[in-house]
Motif scaffolding. Sequence first.
Motif, mmCIF file in Angstrom:
data_model
loop_
_atom_site.group_PDB
_atom_site.id
_atom_site.type_symbol
_atom_site.label_atom_id
_atom_site.label_comp_id
_atom_site.label_asym_id
_atom_site.label_seq_id
_atom_site.Cartn_x
_atom_site.Cartn_y
_atom_site.Cartn_z
ATOM 1 N N THR A 1 3.029 15.014 35.046
ATOM 2 C CA THR A 1 4.244 14.821 34.241
ATOM 3 C C THR A 1 5.466 15.559 34.778
ATOM 4 O O THR A 1 6.525 15.519 34.155
ATOM 5 C CB THR A 1 3.992 15.279 32.790
ATOM 6 N N ARG A 2 5.309 16.236 35.899
ATOM 7 C CA ARG A 2 6.475 16.909 36.486
ATOM 8 C C ARG A 2 6.197 17.194 37.968
ATOM 9 O O ARG A 2 5.087 16.994 38.454
ATOM 10 C CB ARG A 2 6.782 18.214 35.752
ATOM 11 N N MET B 1 -1.720 8.617 38.723
ATOM 12 C CA MET B 1 -1.737 9.874 37.982
ATOM 13 C C MET B 1 -0.478 10.012 37.116
ATOM 14 O O MET B 1 -0.528 10.527 35.995
ATOM 15 C CB MET B 1 -1.846 11.046 38.962
ATOM 16 N N VAL B 2 0.646 9.550 37.659
ATOM 17 C CA VAL B 2 1.900 9.547 36.889
ATOM 18 C C VAL B 2 1.827 8.514 35.778
ATOM 19 O O VAL B 2 2.198 8.777 34.621
ATOM 20 C CB VAL B 2 3.108 9.267 37.815
ATOM 21 N N LYS B 3 1.327 7.332 36.115
ATOM 22 C CA LYS B 3 1.236 6.228 35.155
ATOM 23 C C LYS B 3 0.373 6.592 33.946
ATOM 24 O O LYS B 3 0.686 6.227 32.811
ATOM 25 C CB LYS B 3 0.659 4.997 35.865
ATOM 26 N N ALA C 1 12.566 19.004 43.073
ATOM 27 C CA ALA C 1 12.396 17.983 42.038
ATOM 28 C C ALA C 1 13.734 17.674 41.368
ATOM 29 O O ALA C 1 14.041 16.519 41.062
ATOM 30 C CB ALA C 1 11.383 18.456 40.999
ATOM 31 N N GLU C 2 14.540 18.723 41.196
ATOM 32 C CA GLU C 2 15.851 18.534 40.578
ATOM 33 C C GLU C 2 16.788 17.733 41.478
ATOM 34 O O GLU C 2 17.551 16.880 41.013
ATOM 35 C CB GLU C 2 16.459 19.893 40.236
ATOM 36 N N LEU C 3 16.728 17.996 42.783
ATOM 37 C CA LEU C 3 17.550 17.225 43.728
ATOM 38 C C LEU C 3 17.196 15.743 43.654
ATOM 39 O O LEU C 3 18.079 14.874 43.692
ATOM 40 C CB LEU C 3 17.339 17.725 45.159
ATOM 41 N N ILE C 4 15.890 15.447 43.551
ATOM 42 C CA ILE C 4 15.444 14.050 43.435
ATOM 43 C C ILE C 4 15.936 13.461 42.111
ATOM 44 O O ILE C 4 16.463 12.351 42.070
ATOM 45 C CB ILE C 4 13.906 13.957 43.523
ATOM 46 N N ARG C 5 15.795 14.228 41.046
ATOM 47 C CA ARG C 5 16.198 13.771 39.710
ATOM 48 C C ARG C 5 17.701 13.486 39.640
ATOM 49 O O ARG C 5 18.141 12.561 38.965
ATOM 50 C CB ARG C 5 15.807 14.849 38.679
ATOM 51 N N TYR D 1 5.933 13.618 41.234
ATOM 52 C CA TYR D 1 6.221 12.927 39.968
ATOM 53 C C TYR D 1 7.604 12.282 40.008
ATOM 54 O O TYR D 1 7.763 11.101 39.658
ATOM 55 C CB TYR D 1 6.134 13.918 38.807
ATOM 56 N N GLU D 2 8.608 13.041 40.437
ATOM 57 C CA GLU D 2 9.989 12.520 40.478
ATOM 58 C C GLU D 2 10.108 11.366 41.471
ATOM 59 O O GLU D 2 10.821 10.396 41.224
ATOM 60 C CB GLU D 2 10.977 13.634 40.839
ATOM 61 N N CYS D 3 9.391 11.469 42.609
ATOM 62 C CA CYS D 3 9.419 10.374 43.594
ATOM 63 C C CYS D 3 8.872 9.085 42.985
ATOM 64 O O CYS D 3 9.468 8.011 43.138
ATOM 65 C CB CYS D 3 8.594 10.746 44.826
ATOM 66 N N VAL D 4 7.750 9.194 42.284
ATOM 67 C CA VAL D 4 7.138 8.002 41.677
ATOM 68 C C VAL D 4 8.028 7.440 40.573
ATOM 69 O O VAL D 4 8.289 6.228 40.537
ATOM 70 C CB VAL D 4 5.732 8.340 41.115
ATOM 71 N N LYS D 5 8.514 8.322 39.709
ATOM 72 C CA LYS D 5 9.336 7.867 38.563
ATOM 73 C C LYS D 5 10.625 7.198 39.015
ATOM 74 O O LYS D 5 11.088 6.243 38.398
ATOM 75 C CB LYS D 5 9.666 9.048 37.645
#
Length: 407
Positions: free
Chosen positions: A291-292, A284-286, A220-224, A296-300
């Motif tokens: 929230t994490r 679900m993210v929307k 998730a951090e790599l995506i962020r 989540y990171e892919c969608v955001k």
Amino acid sequence: MKFSAEVEVKGHLIDSMILTKIFDVVMDMGGEFEVLEMQVGKKKKDPSYAKLQIQGKTKDHLEKLLEQVYRAGAISTIGKAVVLKAAPKDRVMPDNFYSTTNNATQIFLGGKWIDVENTMMDKCILVKGGKAMCIPIRDVKKGDKIVVGETGVKITPPERPRDGANVFEFMGSSSSSERPTQHIAKKVAQDIFKTKKAGGKIIIVGGPAIVHTGAADSVAELIRMGYVDGLLAGNALAVHDVEYATLGTSLGMNVHDGSLAVKGHRNHMEAINSVFKSGSIANMVKTKKLTRGIMYECVKRKIPFVLAGSIRDDGPLPDVITDMAVAQKKYKEVLKGAKMVIMISTMLHSIATGNMLPANVKVVVVDINQPTVTKLMDRGTWQALGIVSDVGAFLPLVAQELKHLKH
């Protein structure tokens, strides 16, 4: 010689071992060779040239020798045009069709060499409108002009880079558990950093062990941080990522301390149900129900992801593509233009993805199970760097090094 033919080969033949591979294949198959002409490049950027005479015991033996020699990078000294035959019907290739490799390929058409587009292994070559492209058998239409035999086909094997070895060349595309994990993680992070800095596209292919081993936060951090441009996976990665993000468990086990959660056996089904309630992962993210986590990171960050289904899936999630032909096409779309692919703890998705990649794409495959790593390379993705390690230990080291490089 009655059963002989002349071939030539150009490029960085010595340090890239191209000439050695040609000699090896001729000797292994019981043939003979004679070097008729040899010009060795004097400086590291100068190409070399060799003209060889290949000798076989019979005409059929010679043809088999030439087939392998051509696939190692040689071409006939006589500029012969590629041979085309019409497909007899939809989804049927003509006899003796040319089966592609993942190396850069050209065909001799209309008196000149032209590139074959969309290079992938185990496909055929369609010629249409003066262009050549790799296509799968299911896309073949009756009457399509398909390349047959080896005549007029040129392979260009990858060569050793002129600017020194990176982690891929240094490791020699082999796999072992007896290498310094910390050092390799640092080198892989540096390659990720350089690839992204040069504008390269990086794709992750992941399995659920990413979540089981506690590495989901690192991915998730790599995506962020902006180091991931696409995610390819199955139903399980998304299910357990959602389970971990919402319930703190993966397959009912508390990820942070490894203890079994109360009624944990139903948690992955609870995660699937929560996605169905929302209608999709994006919804679900929307609605802030998710929230994490990786999904989540892919969608955001609007990172494309493809989830390909299988017969063993629970659910599957509404985002999962259950038609394999459609899923494969979606995988290809995400992989288009990729410069680096990181495959993490998933044998089947890794092998499937490897079959879609040209040989000039850097591939890192990480798995605690050495046969998984070896099998991927044995099936043709020989350019892969195999790392036998626990992803739960390896990926946090990569993420830590990338944070250091970024700052």
